[in-house]
Enzyme design. Structure first.
Site, PDB file in Angstrom:
ATOM      1  N   SER A 198       1.980  40.895  86.477  1.00 17.22           N
ATOM      2  CA  SER A 198       2.931  42.013  86.427  1.00 17.22           C
ATOM      3  C   SER A 198       2.284  43.197  85.739  1.00 17.22           C
ATOM      4  O   SER A 198       1.440  43.029  84.840  1.00 17.22           O
ATOM      5  CB  SER A 198       4.192  41.588  85.666  1.00 17.22           C
ATOM      6  OG  SER A 198       5.020  42.704  85.401  1.00 17.22           O
ATOM      7  N   TYR A 244       8.090  37.861  78.332  1.00 12.20           N
ATOM      8  CA  TYR A 244       7.606  37.952  79.718  1.00 12.20           C
ATOM      9  C   TYR A 244       6.245  38.645  79.757  1.00 12.20           C
ATOM     10  O   TYR A 244       5.314  38.156  80.400  1.00 12.20           O
ATOM     11  CB  TYR A 244       8.622  38.723  80.549  1.00 12.20           C
ATOM     12  CG  TYR A 244       8.178  39.038  81.962  1.00 12.20           C
ATOM     13  CD1 TYR A 244       8.135  38.046  82.938  1.00 12.20           C
ATOM     14  CD2 TYR A 244       7.814  40.339  82.322  1.00 12.20           C
ATOM     15  CE1 TYR A 244       7.740  38.335  84.242  1.00 12.20           C
ATOM     16  CE2 TYR A 244       7.418  40.633  83.618  1.00 12.20           C
ATOM     17  CZ  TYR A 244       7.384  39.632  84.570  1.00 12.20           C
ATOM     18  OH  TYR A 244       6.988  39.918  85.852  1.00 12.20           O
ATOM     19  N   LYS A 256       2.695  36.914  80.991  1.00  7.46           N
ATOM     20  CA  LYS A 256       1.895  37.464  82.082  1.00  7.46           C
ATOM     21  C   LYS A 256       0.512  37.905  81.587  1.00  7.46           C
ATOM     22  O   LYS A 256      -0.473  37.824  82.328  1.00  7.46           O
ATOM     23  CB  LYS A 256       2.634  38.624  82.734  1.00  7.46           C
ATOM     24  CG  LYS A 256       3.857  38.218  83.546  1.00  7.46           C
ATOM     25  CD  LYS A 256       3.507  37.271  84.693  1.00  7.46           C
ATOM     26  CE  LYS A 256       4.667  37.092  85.663  1.00  7.46           C
ATOM     27  NZ  LYS A 256       4.332  36.157  86.766  1.00  7.46           N
TER      28      LYS A 256
END
Length: 246
Positions: free
Chosen positions: A145, A158, A162
């Site tokens: 991402s 998150y 990532k």
């Protein structure tokens, strides 16, 4: 140049392949000749996508797996080799990114986010890379991402997971070279299923150079490049596909 994107005879595994960007990848691979393993939580959705793949004249296997589960990743690899005898392309696409203030993040949610975005993909990529290296090689594509490089508020876990996937990508690229290439795509905002919950402004504008979110089909050329011989000298790369986010 078209021959570079010919995937006839190849076997591609796509986690999270029943919707969103994963579905676009599955269709692109199948249209170019690959047989497909569609892996996601909901078997009915996987079966529907597998039906579409078979309608194109390709072989397809639908599997219900939890992308955060170590043992499910083992089962996915075993089932694929049992059916097809090989994996040429792996796309680690399944993921989740709930937004929440960091001080409100529960331990349960922390573990879930890190497992889906790092633990499961790590297990799957390492198993497949080892098998690829013992055979004819292949391409592994991890869907990371833009948040891994440009983290924003309320997505700390998150973004961290990532970022770990990015590090994993580079490490595995060196560990299993030269027969296995491992790269990551870093998407920005895309108009997939998740965007249905966005405001109208978020769906029409984005804080990037192009000033808009990406359309789901715009991921296709990037993933085909990394999956095919067109990228034969590309490994350990973190390829942004985000419209120029800053």
């Amino acid at each position: 140049m078209d021959s570079l994107f010919d995937l006839t005879g190849k076997v591609a595994v796509v986690t999270g392949g029943s919707r969103g960007l994963g579905l676009q990848m599955v269709r692109a691979f199948a249209e170019r000749g690959a047989d497909i393993v569609v892996a996601s939580r909901k078997i009915a959705a996987c079966e529907e996508v597998a039906r579409q793949v078979r309608a194109l004249g390709r072989r397809a296997l639908a599997l219900s797996v939890n992308a955060s589960s170590w043992s499910d990743m083992d089962r996915l690899v075993a089932a694929t080799y049992d059916r097809f005898g090989r994996i040429d392309i792996l796309v680690n696409n399944a993921g989740m990114g709930p937004a929440a203030p960091s001080h409100e993040m529960s331990e349960e949610l922390f573990d879930k986010v890190t497992a889906v975005n790092f633990k499961g993909p790590y297990r799957l990529a390492s198993l497949v890379a080892h098998r690829m290296a013992q055979a004819e090689g292949g391409s592994i594509i991890n869907v990371s991402s833009s948040a891994s490089l440009l983290p924003v508020r309320n997505t700390t876990v998150y973004s961290g997971a990532k970022a770990a996937m990015n590090a994993m990508t580079v490490s595995l690229a060196h560990e299993y070279a030269p027969k296995v290439r491992v790269n990551a795509i870093l998407p920005g905002p895309f108009l997939t299923d998740i965007s249905k919950a966005w405001t109208e402004e978020m769906r029409s504008r984005a804080r990037n150079a192009l000033g808009r979110p990406g359309r789901a089909e715009e991921i296709v050329s990037t993933v085909l490049y990394l999956a095919s011989p067109a990228s034969s000298f590309t490994t350990g790369a973190l390829l942004r596909c985000d419209g120029g986010m800053t």
